[in-house]
Enzyme design. Structure first.
Site, PDB file in Angstrom:
ATOM      1  N   PHE A   3     -31.570  -5.857  73.204  1.00  0.00           N
ATOM      2  CA  PHE A   3     -31.114  -4.484  73.060  1.00  0.00           C
ATOM      3  C   PHE A   3     -32.181  -3.466  73.435  1.00  0.00           C
ATOM      4  CE2 PHE A   3     -28.491  -6.881  70.176  1.00  0.00           C
ATOM      5  CZ  PHE A   3     -27.239  -6.266  70.243  1.00  0.00           C
ATOM      6  N   ASP A   4     -31.779  -2.506  74.244  1.00  0.00           N
ATOM      7  CA  ASP A   4     -32.529  -1.262  74.300  1.00  0.00           C
ATOM      8  C   ASP A   4     -32.353  -0.589  72.945  1.00  0.00           C
ATOM      9  OD1 ASP A   4     -33.801   1.140  75.489  1.00  0.00           O
ATOM     10  OD2 ASP A   4     -31.787   1.970  75.178  1.00  0.00           O
ATOM     11  N   VAL A   5     -33.318   0.206  72.535  1.00  0.00           N
ATOM     12  CA  VAL A   5     -33.264   0.822  71.207  1.00  0.00           C
ATOM     13  C   VAL A   5     -33.045   2.328  71.280  1.00  0.00           C
ATOM     14  CG1 VAL A   5     -34.545   1.209  69.056  1.00  0.00           C
ATOM     15  CG2 VAL A   5     -34.698  -1.010  70.225  1.00  0.00           C
ATOM     16  N   THR A   8     -29.684   3.854  72.838  1.00  0.00           N
ATOM     17  CA  THR A   8     -28.585   2.922  72.624  1.00  0.00           C
ATOM     18  C   THR A   8     -28.258   2.810  71.140  1.00  0.00           C
ATOM     19  OG1 THR A   8     -29.282   1.650  74.563  1.00  0.00           O
ATOM     20  CG2 THR A   8     -27.781   0.553  73.013  1.00  0.00           C
TER      21      THR A   8
END
Length: 228
Positions: A3-5, A8
């Protein structure tokens, strides 16, 4: 799942515009959120940019005159100091908790480790592992960032072919993940707004493998598929 944080899962645009609006109220200046994000985007990607979010104090000095805000250095520090209070998107903590019952979740963020620790707590500490700009020495979309994650996954007994990369940024994540052969999922956070906001615009749009406008949509789809 990787995951991008920021953008996102964490509402960085709301964090930045909220902090700028607070400075504006103190100075008696109304701040246009979309204009602020456009100026931020341009300043953030200047050659002299520092690691995120430490760069916010420098960015403030660049954008403040354009927004009619006071240019005192203390306001740049105020913007930077807002980072620990940035909120998770309301759907993100629950969606991550649901996904974590089925998958190992790995964070991949261009933020520095100190900032990620705040974001992780806001999200409910859902991650099996996390890679920050401090850990990798580089930033997405550099393939070297992804390669370090691949090495970790493979050492842990998995393969890159098993990864679903989830992100909102076409520039930082979706385009490069496609080039590296990953299955990807675009979380289109700005689906109700025009343009790319605070995120750099990609040279070309990449059609993702999966597309949702929220993390809740992804979690719902995963659960529906498992129940089918």
């Amino acid at each position: 799942m990787t995951f991008d944080v920021v953008g996102t899962l964490i509402d960085f645009e709301g964090g930045i515009t909220g902090a700028l609006a607070a400075i504006g109220r103190e100075a008696g200046v109304a701040v246009d959120a979309e204009a602020a994000l456009a100026h931020y985007r341009a300043a953030r990607y200047m050659p002299e940019a520092l690691r995120f979010p430490d760069d916010l104090s420098r960015v403030y000095g660049v954008i403040a005159p354009k927004l009619g805000l006071p240019t005192d250095a203390r306001y740049g520090e105020q913007l930077l100091a807002s980072v620990p209070g940035w909120k998770a998107f309301p759907d993100a903590p629950d969606a991550l908790a649901r996904l974590a019952t089925r998958y190992r979740l790995i964070a991949m963020t261009n933020a520095r480790r100190w900032a990620f620790e705040h974001f992780n707590r806001a999200l409910g500490n859902p991650f099996y592992a996390a890679f920050t700009a401090d850990d990798t020495g580089t930033e997405k979309p550099d393939p070297a960032f992804f390669e370090q994650v691949f090495a970790f996954v493979e050492k842990d007994g998995g393969t890159r072919g098993q990864i679903l990369h989830v992100a909102q940024s076409q520039y930082h994540d979706i385009g490069i993940s496609r080039k590296l052969g990953l299955t990807n999922c675009w979380i289109q956070r700005r689906h109700a707004q025009p343009g790319y906001g605070g995120t750099i615009e990609p040279e070309s749009f990449t059609v993702p493998d999966f597309h949702f406008t929220s993390m809740a949509g992804l979690a719902d789809a995963v659960e529906s598929n498992r129940a089918a």
